[in-house]
Each structure stands twice: as structure tokens, then as C-alpha cells.
Write a protein that holds these residues in place. Structure first.
Motif, PDB file in Angstrom:
ATOM      1  N   ASP A 293       0.832  -1.198   0.000  1.00 48.77           N
ATOM      2  CA  ASP A 293       0.000   0.000   0.000  1.00 48.77           C
ATOM      3  C   ASP A 293       0.871   1.254   0.000  1.00 48.77           C
ATOM      4  O   ASP A 293       2.100   1.183   0.049  1.00 48.77           O
ATOM      5  N   GLU A 294       0.216   2.407  -0.066  1.00 52.02           N
ATOM      6  CA  GLU A 294       0.929   3.679  -0.164  1.00 52.02           C
ATOM      7  C   GLU A 294       1.805   3.940   1.058  1.00 52.02           C
ATOM      8  O   GLU A 294       2.915   4.479   0.946  1.00 52.02           O
ATOM      9  N   LYS A 295       1.324   3.560   2.238  1.00 54.49           N
ATOM     10  CA  LYS A 295       2.092   3.780   3.469  1.00 54.49           C
ATOM     11  C   LYS A 295       3.433   3.051   3.400  1.00 54.49           C
ATOM     12  O   LYS A 295       4.491   3.620   3.701  1.00 54.49           O
ATOM     13  N   ASP A 296       3.403   1.772   3.008  1.00 54.63           N
ATOM     14  CA  ASP A 296       4.642   1.007   2.888  1.00 54.63           C
ATOM     15  C   ASP A 296       5.544   1.601   1.818  1.00 54.63           C
ATOM     16  O   ASP A 296       6.771   1.616   1.950  1.00 54.63           O
ATOM     17  N   GLY A 297       4.919   2.086   0.744  1.00 54.77           N
ATOM     18  CA  GLY A 297       5.687   2.711  -0.336  1.00 54.77           C
ATOM     19  C   GLY A 297       6.434   3.952   0.133  1.00 54.77           C
ATOM     20  O   GLY A 297       7.606   4.159  -0.205  1.00 54.77           O
ATOM     21  N   MET A 298       5.765   4.771   0.933  1.00 58.76           N
ATOM     22  CA  MET A 298       6.393   5.993   1.443  1.00 58.76           C
ATOM     23  C   MET A 298       7.534   5.667   2.411  1.00 58.76           C
ATOM     24  O   MET A 298       8.563   6.342   2.436  1.00 58.76           O
ATOM     25  N   GLN A 299       7.346   4.608   3.197  1.00 62.18           N
ATOM     26  CA  GLN A 299       8.403   4.193   4.126  1.00 62.18           C
ATOM     27  C   GLN A 299       9.642   3.719   3.364  1.00 62.18           C
ATOM     28  O   GLN A 299      10.784   4.057   3.725  1.00 62.18           O
ATOM     29  N   LEU A 300       9.429   2.954   2.295  1.00 61.27           N
ATOM     30  CA  LEU A 300      10.551   2.495   1.482  1.00 61.27           C
ATOM     31  C   LEU A 300      11.221   3.664   0.767  1.00 61.27           C
ATOM     32  O   LEU A 300      12.451   3.731   0.673  1.00 61.27           O
ATOM     33  N   ALA A 301      10.405   4.611   0.275  1.00 55.98           N
ATOM     34  CA  ALA A 301      10.954   5.808  -0.382  1.00 55.98           C
ATOM     35  C   ALA A 301      11.853   6.588   0.574  1.00 55.98           C
ATOM     36  O   ALA A 301      12.917   7.083   0.182  1.00 55.98           O
ATOM     37  N   GLN A 302      11.437   6.679   1.832  1.00 61.35           N
ATOM     38  CA  GLN A 302      12.242   7.401   2.822  1.00 61.35           C
ATOM     39  C   GLN A 302      13.572   6.691   3.073  1.00 61.35           C
ATOM     40  O   GLN A 302      14.614   7.341   3.210  1.00 61.35           O
ATOM     41  N   LYS A 303      13.541   5.359   3.119  1.00 63.17           N
ATOM     42  CA  LYS A 303      14.787   4.611   3.314  1.00 63.17           C
ATOM     43  C   LYS A 303      15.743   4.845   2.151  1.00 63.17           C
ATOM     44  O   LYS A 303      16.948   5.057   2.358  1.00 63.17           O
ATOM     45  N   PHE A 304      15.214   4.804   0.942  1.00 65.61           N
ATOM     46  CA  PHE A 304      16.064   5.065  -0.227  1.00 65.61           C
ATOM     47  C   PHE A 304      16.630   6.482  -0.170  1.00 65.61           C
ATOM     48  O   PHE A 304      17.801   6.708  -0.485  1.00 65.61           O
ATOM     49  N   LYS A 305      15.790   7.439   0.220  1.00 65.76           N
ATOM     50  CA  LYS A 305      16.241   8.830   0.310  1.00 65.76           C
ATOM     51  C   LYS A 305      17.369   8.969   1.334  1.00 65.76           C
ATOM     52  O   LYS A 305      18.392   9.626   1.071  1.00 65.76           O
ATOM     53  N   ASP A 306      17.193   8.342   2.507  1.00 62.57           N
ATOM     54  CA  ASP A 306      18.195   8.428   3.568  1.00 62.57           C
ATOM     55  C   ASP A 306      19.520   7.804   3.130  1.00 62.57           C
ATOM     56  O   ASP A 306      20.594   8.383   3.356  1.00 62.57           O
ATOM     57  N   VAL A 307      19.447   6.626   2.529  1.00 56.71           N
ATOM     58  CA  VAL A 307      20.677   5.962   2.086  1.00 56.71           C
ATOM     59  C   VAL A 307      21.294   6.745   0.925  1.00 56.71           C
ATOM     60  O   VAL A 307      22.517   6.922   0.862  1.00 56.71           O
ATOM     61  N   GLY A 308      20.440   7.229   0.019  1.00 58.19           N
ATOM     62  CA  GLY A 308      20.932   8.018  -1.108  1.00 58.19           C
ATOM     63  C   GLY A 308      21.712   9.240  -0.654  1.00 58.19           C
ATOM     64  O   GLY A 308      22.788   9.551  -1.187  1.00 58.19           O
ATOM     65  N   GLU A 309      21.179   9.958   0.321  1.00 58.85           N
ATOM     66  CA  GLU A 309      21.861  11.142   0.844  1.00 58.85           C
ATOM     67  C   GLU A 309      23.220  10.777   1.439  1.00 58.85           C
ATOM     68  O   GLU A 309      24.195  11.515   1.296  1.00 58.85           O
ATOM     69  N   ALA A 310      23.287   9.618   2.085  1.00 54.84           N
ATOM     70  CA  ALA A 310      24.535   9.190   2.726  1.00 54.84           C
ATOM     71  C   ALA A 310      25.611   8.819   1.706  1.00 54.84           C
ATOM     72  O   ALA A 310      26.806   8.899   2.011  1.00 54.84           O
ATOM     73  N   VAL A 311      25.187   8.429   0.484  1.00 51.77           N
ATOM     74  CA  VAL A 311      26.170   8.013  -0.526  1.00 51.77           C
ATOM     75  C   VAL A 311      26.272   9.000  -1.688  1.00 51.77           C
ATOM     76  O   VAL A 311      26.938   8.733  -2.682  1.00 51.77           O
ATOM     77  N   GLY A 312      25.593  10.149  -1.568  1.00 52.72           N
ATOM     78  CA  GLY A 312      25.745  11.204  -2.560  1.00 52.72           C
ATOM     79  C   GLY A 312      24.867  11.109  -3.782  1.00 52.72           C
ATOM     80  O   GLY A 312      25.235  11.602  -4.861  1.00 52.72           O
ATOM     81  N   ILE A 313      23.689  10.501  -3.655  1.00 56.41           N
ATOM     82  CA  ILE A 313      22.757  10.387  -4.782  1.00 56.41           C
ATOM     83  C   ILE A 313      21.429  11.052  -4.418  1.00 56.41           C
ATOM     84  O   ILE A 313      20.826  10.719  -3.395  1.00 56.41           O
ATOM     85  N   LYS A 314      20.985  11.987  -5.245  1.00 56.58           N
ATOM     86  CA  LYS A 314      19.693  12.636  -5.037  1.00 56.58           C
ATOM     87  C   LYS A 314      18.607  11.761  -5.649  1.00 56.58           C
ATOM     88  O   LYS A 314      18.579  11.542  -6.856  1.00 56.58           O
ATOM     89  N   ILE A 315      17.708  11.264  -4.814  1.00 55.24           N
ATOM     90  CA  ILE A 315      16.694  10.307  -5.261  1.00 55.24           C
ATOM     91  C   ILE A 315      15.302  10.905  -5.156  1.00 55.24           C
ATOM     92  O   ILE A 315      14.911  11.427  -4.112  1.00 55.24           O
ATOM     93  N   THR A 316      14.567  10.831  -6.260  1.00 52.43           N
ATOM     94  CA  THR A 316      13.147  11.167  -6.271  1.00 52.43           C
ATOM     95  C   THR A 316      12.375   9.870  -6.486  1.00 52.43           C
ATOM     96  O   THR A 316      12.602   9.173  -7.479  1.00 52.43           O
ATOM     97  N   SER A 317      11.507   9.522  -5.553  1.00 51.95           N
ATOM     98  CA  SER A 317      10.726   8.291  -5.677  1.00 51.95           C
ATOM     99  C   SER A 317       9.356   8.582  -6.257  1.00 51.95           C
ATOM    100  O   SER A 317       8.757   9.619  -5.978  1.00 51.95           O
ATOM    101  N   ALA A 318       8.877   7.647  -7.073  1.00 49.91           N
ATOM    102  CA  ALA A 318       7.550   7.759  -7.670  1.00 49.91           C
ATOM    103  C   ALA A 318       6.735   6.529  -7.295  1.00 49.91           C
ATOM    104  O   ALA A 318       7.084   5.409  -7.688  1.00 49.91           O
TER     105      ALA A 318
END
Length: 504
Positions: A293-318
Motif C-alpha cells: 500500500d501507499e504507506k509502505d511505499g512511502m516508508q521504502l521511499a524514505q529509506k532510499f532517500k536516507d541511504v541516497g543522501e549518505a552516498v551522494g545520490i539525489k533520489i526522487t521516488s515515484a
């Protein structure tokens, strides 16, 4: 010890190496012990099978899978270095994770390093996968694993203007990269799309592109293609990026599991290695997807964003609609055919394929600042309808050794077909993604490029009794029969009439 390696046409449950007993005794190796084999810069692990008669002294016979992993050709007699594997720290760290403990940067690096150098057996890698599957990984562990996977493999430098799109997969027919890459490649940025072979779906991006062009690119070849065309679609196998991840995927694929933490590390380690600075992440959710569902999707998007920031990648999730296949075709050749048709004549393209491709490409345009926010979708559509995306795909196909003038009908699909028809009048009310994936794999995909299905009807389509719903394709008549037996037990769709029930 240096030995001459020969390939034998036998494949076991675990890779093995047959040594002459004299050589085994010199090395202190007994039956069933693990051996590390090094050929050039490649490492692999084999289980010892000493013999007094099967091979001569100074020679080693490798199981076919082990030989292939090391690039050993039958009868070649290539020199390899053999040594016994001593006590492994990484195994103790895997056991620690298996017991539910968190791992430090150093511990995860050791595990990833040993996997990449072939110092762990398939069973040890499997234990690591299941440990992360059942016990999970926190953000710090995912960041550590992402960095370790990237650092223990090749790195490709294409400069600062490098972008990518990635989907977490699981959706049948998700061929959007074949539209996104050539559309975005019309810009002055680079989009070197790399992909693993399919894990949970019947056709990964690399499987689909392999129908049109060579995807087994060396690093120098990839760089040449990208600098010439600004884009490519390639398999990661020959690039040497994140080698540990490739070995992990080999274990995951037959089990069809993809632990979330390792999945994030897998994706981002390869983006780090490719020098990606901007990424759009496709997160399909709904029935039959990896995200419920959307809630799980947003949680996964946040994890990708957090890891992306730590490794220097700007991530936009759709977060995208994923409750049924994208387009109508599922399977490597059928998907390549539909993608090609859609770029040649976008007016006849399936709406789901065209809209999703333009939406994700538009987010990339906006993410890097090529257009203002909200204008990316129309910018992408314009390039597709003007034929610029098709022309760019032709350039990429040519640069990757394919025929740029190939027509959709030139692509070979399964020689055996069967139309599954509606058993009653009504409407398609449900398409089961999991069953579609299973069915397409039963037909032979992705290994049989021509295997797959074509959905004549999707959700909310009206059907009449006897009307075709799905066409099955395979190059094996027996696989068609097996698939029909499967459909008789588990239909991948539901048909309902307007009257659900009467009472009394």
C-alpha cells in the motif's frame, strides 16, 4: 599451487573441483573441504573431490558452473591458482546476523569482500540472505553494505552529469526503461542504464534489451556507447561493478526472494559504482506487488532517500500503480516488440506504458533542472511523439551492436501459441500479477526469449464467452501444456458479471 584447469560437463548442487589425490595431499585438502580458485582476476569457491584416476597430477577438473564463473573454456588448460580456505571471519559475522544482532561497518565489509572474492560458499551466502530476510537491516547496515558492495568492485567515471532510473521490479511487462532511456538521452546528461537479469519477474530490463542488442558490455564498451549516444541499456554481469551483489542475486533468483535491506544496497551500490548523481525510483504498489500500500511505499521511499543522501545520490521516488501489468505484453521478445511499436507509433501505444514512461522521464528532467517542476511529463511526451525517442533508441541499438532498422515483426516470438478464452460473459475485475509472473516463467521466460503472454484484455475490459483473453507463447509445446494445466488450477484473472448475487 598452480594447476591446469579443465572444464567438465557436469553441474552439481554446489560447485566442485576434482583434484588428483597427490595434489590434494600436498595442499592438505580433504574431501568436501572448500577451495579457492583464482583465474586471472576472478575468484570462485569449489568443494574438493580428490581422485586418483579422474585427473592427472598438475590438473584440476572444474564443474561446468564453476568453470563458466571463472571464464574457463572446455579443454583450454588455463593456469589457475588453488588454495585451501582457512577459517573465515565473515562466516562468524554471518552467524552473528543469523542470531539477530546488528553488524558493524567492518563486519559487513568483511562479508561483502569475501563474497566478492569468492571466499564464501553458496550455503554461506544463502545463510546471509536469509539472515537479512528474517532479521532485517537497519539504515546504517544498508549504508555500510551499499558502500562495501561498490568499493569491492569496478567504478565507472562518466563525470558529474549522470542519472538513472530504477524500478524495484515485480510488475510483469514493466518495459518502461526502453522508452525512458532514449527519451532522456536526448539531453546533455548521461543515462547509463544497467540492470541485473530478472529475479522475481519473467523479464528484467537487460533480458528485454538483449532481444534488440548486445547487453553484455565491458566497461570500456559501455563508456564508448554512452559517450556516443548519451545512453545505454546493459547487463551488469561483465562490468565488474558490485560483484558481491551478483553472487547474492544468483542465490536469491531460484528462491524468488529479495530482502528489502539487500535490495536497497544492491540498487544503490551499482548506482554508486556507475557514478550516478540523480535517480528516479519507481515504486509500484498494489495487489501482487512488493509494496502492499501507499504507506509502505512511502516508508521504502524514505529509506532510499536516507541511504541516497549518505552516498551522494539525489533520489526522487515515484509511487506508481502496479496492480496489473504495464502494457499488454509480458516476456523478453514480446516486451521488446511492444516497446518498439510504441516508439514507432506512440498514438497506438498502451496508455499505461506511455503515461508511466513519460511520467518517470519527466521527473528526471525536473530532478536535474532541465525543466521547471510540473513540466517534465509534457516535455517527455513531446520527444516521444516527435519521433526523437525512437531515433535515439536506434542509435543506442546500433552502438550496442544490434540492427537499428529492426522492425517489431522481425523479433522472434514463441513458435507455439494458445489462446485462453473467457468462460463466460462479463468484465475482467482482477489481474493477478503473481500468477502472470508464474505463468510466464512456466512458458520458459526469461531464458526462452520468445516465451511470454499477450493480454488481449485487462481490468475493466468487457468480455464475451469464448473471446480470447490471453495468448500464450513458447518454443516448447510441453510448456504450453504445463501452463494450461496451471491455469486450470489457478486462473491469473477474474471475470464477473454485473449481477453478483441474488437473494432470496
Amino acid at each position: 599451487m598452480l594447476l591446469k584447469a579443465l572444464k567438465i560437463d557436469i553441474k552439481g548442487n554446489e560447485s566442485f573441483i576434482i583434484l588428483n589425490s597427490v595434489d590434494a595431499e600436498k595442499l592438505g585438502i580433504n574431501v568436501g573441504e572448500k577451495i579457492q580458485i583464482k583465474a586471472d582476476k576472478k575468484y570462485a569457491i569449489g568443494v574438493a573431490r580428490p581422485s586418483r584416476s579422474m585427473v592427472k597430477e598438475g590438473y584440476a577438473a572444474l564443474s561446468s558452473d564453476l568453470a563458466t564463473e571463472l571464464g574457463i573454456i572446455d579443454g583450454e588448460g588455463k593456469t589457475v591458482e588453488i588454495k585451501r580456505i582457512e577459517y573465515s571471519l565473515s562466516f562468524e559475522y554471518i552467524r552473528k546476523k543469523f542470531k539477530g544482532y546488528k553488524l558493524s561497518d567492518k563486519e559487513l565489509y568483511q562479508i561483502i569482500k569475501d563474497i566478492s572474492e569468492g571466499k564464501t560458499s553458496d550455503l554461506e551466502v544463502l545463510m546471509f540472505v536469509f539472515s537479512t530476510y528474517y532479521n532485517g537491516m537497519d539504515i546504517n547496515e544498508i549504508i555500510s553494505a551499499s558502500k562495501a558492495m561498490a568499493e569491492t568492485g569496478n567504478r565507472i567515471n562518466l563525470g558529474e552529469k549522470v542519472v538513472d532510473k530504477h524500478s524495484i521490479g515485480g510488475i510483469p511487462g514493466n518495459k518502461v526503461s526502453l522508452l525512458i532511456v532514449p527519451t532522456f538521452a536526448n539531453s546533455d546528461f548521461y543515462i547509463p542504464k544497467t540492470s541485473s537479469k530478472a529475479i522475481t519477474s519473467p523479464s528484467g530490463t537487460a533480458d528485454t534489451m538483449s532481444v534488440l542488442a548486445n547487453v553484455d558490455l565491458e566497461p570500456s564498451e559501455l563508456m564508448s556507447v554512452v559517450k556516443k549516444t548519451h545512453g545505454c541499456i546493459a547487463w551488469t554481469g561483465k562490468l565488474g561493478i558490485s560483484p558481491a551483489d551478483d553472487k547474492i542475486i544468483q542465490v536469491e533468483r531460484p528462491l524468488r526472494i529479495d530482502p528489502e535491506g539487500l535490495m536497497i544496497a544492491s540498487v544503490l551500490s551499482k548506482k554508486i559504482a556507475m557514478g550516478v548523481k540523480y535517480m528516479v525510483l519507481d515504486l509500484p504498489y498494489g495487489n501482487g506487488t512488493k509494496i502492499k500500500d501507499e504507506k509502505d511505499g512511502m516508508q521504502l521511499a524514505q529509506k532510499f532517500k536516507d541511504v541516497g543522501e549518505a552516498v551522494g545520490i539525489k533520489i526522487t521516488s515515484a509511487l506508481t500503480y502496479g496492480s496489473q501489468p504495464v502494457g499488454h505484453a509480458v516476456g523478453p521478445a514480446l516486451e521488446a516488440k511492444e516497446a518498439l511499436e510504441s516508439l514507432i507509433n506512440p498514438y497506438r501505444a498502451p496508455n499505461s506504458l506511455l503515461m508511466k514512461s513519460a511520467s518517470l522521464t519527466g521527473l528526471l528532467f525536473e530532478n536535474v533542472g532541465l525543466v521547471e517542476k510540473g513540466l517534465g511529463y509534457n516535455a517527455a511526451l513531446s520527444l516521444i511523439f516527435k519521433g526523437k525517442s525512437y531515433q535515439k533508441l536506434k542509435e543506442i541499438i546500433a552502438a550496442q551492436g544490434g540492427n537499428p532498422d529492426v522492425k517489431p515483426d522481425d523479433l522472434p516470438v514463441g513458435s507455439y501459441t494458445y489462446d485462453v478464452t473467457a468462460e463466460k460473459d462479463g468484465y475482467i475485475t482482477f489481474i493477478d500479477n503473481n500468477e502472470i509472473n508464474t505463468l510466464t516463467r512456466l512458458l520458459g521466460a526469461p531464458y526462452d526469449k520468445g516465451a511470454g503472454i499477450y493480454l488481449y484484455k485487462k481490468e475493466n475490459y468487457k468480455v464475451a464467452k469464448g473471446e480470447p483473453i490471453i495468448r500464450l507463447y513458447s518454443n516448447s509445446e510441453s510448456k504450453i501444456d504445463q501452463s494450461l494445466q496451471y491455469i486450470s488450477q489457478k486462473k491469473p484473472y477474474e471475470i464477473s458479471g454485473m449481477l453478483i448475487e441474488s437473494y432470496p
